[in-house]
Design a protein around this motif. Structure first.
Motif, PDB file in Angstrom:
ATOM      1  N   VAL A   1      69.218  40.484  88.657  1.00 54.67           N
ATOM      2  CA  VAL A   1      69.697  40.565  87.285  1.00 54.67           C
ATOM      3  C   VAL A   1      69.915  42.035  86.968  1.00 54.67           C
ATOM      4  O   VAL A   1      68.959  42.819  86.940  1.00 54.67           O
ATOM      5  CB  VAL A   1      68.695  39.937  86.297  1.00 54.67           C
ATOM      6  CG1 VAL A   1      69.178  40.101  84.869  1.00 54.67           C
ATOM      7  CG2 VAL A   1      68.463  38.474  86.634  1.00 54.67           C
ATOM      8  N   ALA A   2      71.155  42.415  86.753  1.00 62.23           N
ATOM      9  CA  ALA A   2      71.482  43.796  86.423  1.00 62.23           C
ATOM     10  C   ALA A   2      71.248  44.075  84.933  1.00 62.23           C
ATOM     11  O   ALA A   2      70.943  45.204  84.551  1.00 62.23           O
ATOM     12  CB  ALA A   2      72.936  44.093  86.783  1.00 62.23           C
ATOM     13  N   LEU A   3      71.391  43.031  84.103  1.00 63.36           N
ATOM     14  CA  LEU A   3      71.198  43.175  82.664  1.00 63.36           C
ATOM     15  C   LEU A   3      70.990  41.794  82.056  1.00 63.36           C
ATOM     16  O   LEU A   3      71.705  40.848  82.406  1.00 63.36           O
ATOM     17  CB  LEU A   3      72.437  43.817  82.018  1.00 63.36           C
ATOM     18  CG  LEU A   3      72.443  43.945  80.499  1.00 63.36           C
ATOM     19  CD1 LEU A   3      71.438  44.997  80.041  1.00 63.36           C
ATOM     20  CD2 LEU A   3      73.836  44.304  79.999  1.00 63.36           C
ATOM     21  N   ALA A   4      70.033  41.705  81.155  1.00 60.33           N
ATOM     22  CA  ALA A   4      69.834  40.510  80.330  1.00 60.33           C
ATOM     23  C   ALA A   4      69.359  41.037  78.980  1.00 60.33           C
ATOM     24  O   ALA A   4      68.226  41.481  78.848  1.00 60.33           O
ATOM     25  CB  ALA A   4      68.812  39.560  80.945  1.00 60.33           C
ATOM     26  N   ARG A   5      70.255  41.006  77.989  1.00 57.63           N
ATOM     27  CA  ARG A   5      69.985  41.722  76.744  1.00 57.63           C
ATOM     28  C   ARG A   5      70.359  40.892  75.518  1.00 57.63           C
ATOM     29  O   ARG A   5      71.409  40.256  75.487  1.00 57.63           O
ATOM     30  CB  ARG A   5      70.783  43.017  76.751  1.00 57.63           C
ATOM     31  CG  ARG A   5      70.707  43.834  75.497  1.00 57.63           C
ATOM     32  CD  ARG A   5      71.540  45.093  75.593  1.00 57.63           C
ATOM     33  NE  ARG A   5      72.945  44.739  75.775  1.00 57.63           N
ATOM     34  CZ  ARG A   5      73.864  45.567  76.262  1.00 57.63           C
ATOM     35  NH1 ARG A   5      73.547  46.784  76.627  1.00 57.63           N
ATOM     36  NH2 ARG A   5      75.111  45.179  76.384  1.00 57.63           N
ATOM     37  N   ILE A   6      69.509  40.943  74.519  1.00 56.37           N
ATOM     38  CA  ILE A   6      69.829  40.466  73.171  1.00 56.37           C
ATOM     39  C   ILE A   6      70.184  41.724  72.393  1.00 56.37           C
ATOM     40  O   ILE A   6      69.397  42.681  72.364  1.00 56.37           O
ATOM     41  CB  ILE A   6      68.633  39.735  72.516  1.00 56.37           C
ATOM     42  CG1 ILE A   6      68.181  38.542  73.358  1.00 56.37           C
ATOM     43  CG2 ILE A   6      68.991  39.337  71.093  1.00 56.37           C
ATOM     44  CD1 ILE A   6      69.179  37.403  73.455  1.00 56.37           C
ATOM     45  N   SER A   7      71.360  41.745  71.771  1.00 55.17           N
ATOM     46  CA  SER A   7      71.852  42.976  71.152  1.00 55.17           C
ATOM     47  C   SER A   7      72.291  42.749  69.716  1.00 55.17           C
ATOM     48  O   SER A   7      72.929  41.746  69.405  1.00 55.17           O
ATOM     49  CB  SER A   7      73.044  43.494  71.967  1.00 55.17           C
ATOM     50  OG  SER A   7      73.587  44.648  71.367  1.00 55.17           O
TER      51      SER A   7
ATOM     52  N   ASP B   1      60.971  36.173  71.738  1.00 54.36           N
ATOM     53  CA  ASP B   1      60.949  36.018  73.194  1.00 54.36           C
ATOM     54  C   ASP B   1      62.332  35.751  73.793  1.00 54.36           C
ATOM     55  O   ASP B   1      62.443  35.504  74.996  1.00 54.36           O
ATOM     56  CB  ASP B   1      60.022  34.857  73.597  1.00 54.36           C
ATOM     57  CG  ASP B   1      58.567  35.159  73.297  1.00 54.36           C
ATOM     58  OD1 ASP B   1      58.204  36.358  73.223  1.00 54.36           O
ATOM     59  OD2 ASP B   1      57.791  34.192  73.131  1.00 54.36           O
ATOM     60  N   ALA B   2      63.370  35.791  72.991  1.00 61.39           N
ATOM     61  CA  ALA B   2      64.705  35.410  73.469  1.00 61.39           C
ATOM     62  C   ALA B   2      65.178  36.275  74.643  1.00 61.39           C
ATOM     63  O   ALA B   2      65.768  35.752  75.594  1.00 61.39           O
ATOM     64  CB  ALA B   2      65.722  35.453  72.333  1.00 61.39           C
ATOM     65  N   GLU B   3      64.932  37.562  74.596  1.00 58.97           N
ATOM     66  CA  GLU B   3      65.413  38.417  75.686  1.00 58.97           C
ATOM     67  C   GLU B   3      64.715  38.080  77.002  1.00 58.97           C
ATOM     68  O   GLU B   3      65.352  38.044  78.059  1.00 58.97           O
ATOM     69  CB  GLU B   3      65.245  39.895  75.345  1.00 58.97           C
ATOM     70  CG  GLU B   3      66.008  40.795  76.302  1.00 58.97           C
ATOM     71  CD  GLU B   3      66.166  42.193  75.751  1.00 58.97           C
ATOM     72  OE1 GLU B   3      67.198  42.469  75.114  1.00 58.97           O
ATOM     73  OE2 GLU B   3      65.239  43.010  75.960  1.00 58.97           O
ATOM     74  N   ARG B   4      63.424  37.818  76.942  1.00 59.62           N
ATOM     75  CA  ARG B   4      62.702  37.420  78.152  1.00 59.62           C
ATOM     76  C   ARG B   4      63.247  36.088  78.686  1.00 59.62           C
ATOM     77  O   ARG B   4      63.431  35.910  79.890  1.00 59.62           O
ATOM     78  CB  ARG B   4      61.203  37.323  77.895  1.00 59.62           C
ATOM     79  CG  ARG B   4      60.428  37.012  79.190  1.00 59.62           C
ATOM     80  CD  ARG B   4      58.933  36.997  79.009  1.00 59.62           C
ATOM     81  NE  ARG B   4      58.564  35.967  78.055  1.00 59.62           N
ATOM     82  CZ  ARG B   4      57.618  36.098  77.139  1.00 59.62           C
ATOM     83  NH1 ARG B   4      56.929  37.211  77.050  1.00 59.62           N
ATOM     84  NH2 ARG B   4      57.340  35.117  76.323  1.00 59.62           N
ATOM     85  N   THR B   5      63.509  35.159  77.785  1.00 61.01           N
ATOM     86  CA  THR B   5      64.080  33.872  78.188  1.00 61.01           C
ATOM     87  C   THR B   5      65.448  34.068  78.814  1.00 61.01           C
ATOM     88  O   THR B   5      65.755  33.458  79.845  1.00 61.01           O
ATOM     89  CB  THR B   5      64.179  32.920  76.977  1.00 61.01           C
ATOM     90  OG1 THR B   5      62.880  32.720  76.433  1.00 61.01           O
ATOM     91  CG2 THR B   5      64.790  31.587  77.372  1.00 61.01           C
TER      92      THR B   5
ATOM     93  N   HIS C   1      73.691  38.586  74.741  1.00 59.01           N
ATOM     94  CA  HIS C   1      73.950  37.701  73.599  1.00 59.01           C
ATOM     95  C   HIS C   1      73.767  38.517  72.331  1.00 59.01           C
ATOM     96  O   HIS C   1      72.772  39.221  72.183  1.00 59.01           O
ATOM     97  CB  HIS C   1      72.994  36.512  73.606  1.00 59.01           C
ATOM     98  CG  HIS C   1      73.450  35.372  72.758  1.00 59.01           C
ATOM     99  ND1 HIS C   1      73.661  35.479  71.404  1.00 59.01           N
ATOM    100  CD2 HIS C   1      73.747  34.093  73.081  1.00 59.01           C
ATOM    101  CE1 HIS C   1      74.065  34.309  70.924  1.00 59.01           C
ATOM    102  NE2 HIS C   1      74.123  33.454  71.934  1.00 59.01           N
ATOM    103  N   ARG C   2      74.707  38.423  71.417  1.00 62.45           N
ATOM    104  CA  ARG C   2      74.631  39.140  70.145  1.00 62.45           C
ATOM    105  C   ARG C   2      73.763  38.411  69.153  1.00 62.45           C
ATOM    106  O   ARG C   2      73.659  37.194  69.161  1.00 62.45           O
ATOM    107  CB  ARG C   2      76.024  39.246  69.510  1.00 62.45           C
ATOM    108  CG  ARG C   2      76.930  40.322  70.030  1.00 62.45           C
ATOM    109  CD  ARG C   2      76.620  41.706  69.538  1.00 62.45           C
ATOM    110  NE  ARG C   2      76.578  41.898  68.097  1.00 62.45           N
ATOM    111  CZ  ARG C   2      77.609  42.166  67.331  1.00 62.45           C
ATOM    112  NH1 ARG C   2      78.828  42.254  67.847  1.00 62.45           N
ATOM    113  NH2 ARG C   2      77.458  42.338  66.034  1.00 62.45           N
ATOM    114  N   ILE C   3      73.187  39.172  68.243  1.00 58.96           N
ATOM    115  CA  ILE C   3      72.543  38.626  67.053  1.00 58.96           C
ATOM    116  C   ILE C   3      73.087  39.391  65.850  1.00 58.96           C
ATOM    117  O   ILE C   3      73.716  40.444  66.009  1.00 58.96           O
ATOM    118  CB  ILE C   3      71.002  38.702  67.119  1.00 58.96           C
ATOM    119  CG1 ILE C   3      70.528  40.140  67.352  1.00 58.96           C
ATOM    120  CG2 ILE C   3      70.465  37.758  68.180  1.00 58.96           C
ATOM    121  CD1 ILE C   3      69.014  40.322  67.220  1.00 58.96           C
TER     122      ILE C   3
END
Length: 143
Positions: free
Chosen positions: A5-11, A60-64, A84-86
């Motif tokens: 995983v190069a990136l997994a981000r809630i932004s 916990d969304a970013e960890r998920t 994923h945007r918020i």
């Protein structure tokens, strides 16, 4: 290729496909796929035009999201970058961006599809749809 995983981000700021594609660039990759989910101006359940979506996320969304990306990367021997945007997004804004690279196209397509389907089912992010007349409705709750 080494699955990762190069990136997994809630932004809460804009997300760009170019950044995600750069993160999955790999000399061993023979294929790259991408998905951009955008806010559209309509919804089958809306009485009028949709003007915005307001996304909120569980802490916990970013960890998920990372776990979902890792599962797909491992299953398909792929490199994954996903955001994923918020917050409040206007029509046309990118809500989800996924980029995947793999040695072969089958793995890249399968991983990309798995990630978006898993996001829809499992990611604790919710959206409130805003219509032109001010009507709002929560979407995506309970499945």
């Amino acid at each position: 290729m080494t699955a990762r995983v190069a990136l997994a981000r809630i932004s809460d700021t804009g997300i760009a496909l170019d950044e995600h594609l750069a993160l999955v660039d790999d000399a061993a990759a023979g294929a790259e796929t991408s998905f951009v989910g955008r806010v559209r101006d309509h919804d089958p359940d809306a009485a009028g035009a949709v003007v915005a979506l307001e996304y909120s996320a569980h802490p916990d969304a970013e960890r998920t999201l990372h776990d979902l990306a890792a599962r797909a990367a491992s299953a398909h021997d792929a490199v994954v970058a996903v955001s994923h945007r918020i917050g409040r997004l206007a029509v046309g804004d990118a809500a989800v961006v996924i980029a995947v690279s793999s040695a072969h196209r089958d793995g890249a397509f399968a991983a990309c599809r798995q990630i978006i389907e898993d996001i829809k089912r499992e990611l604790p992010v919710w959206k409130r749809q805003v219509e032109a007349d001010g009507t709002t409705a929560w979407k995506g709750l309970g499945g």
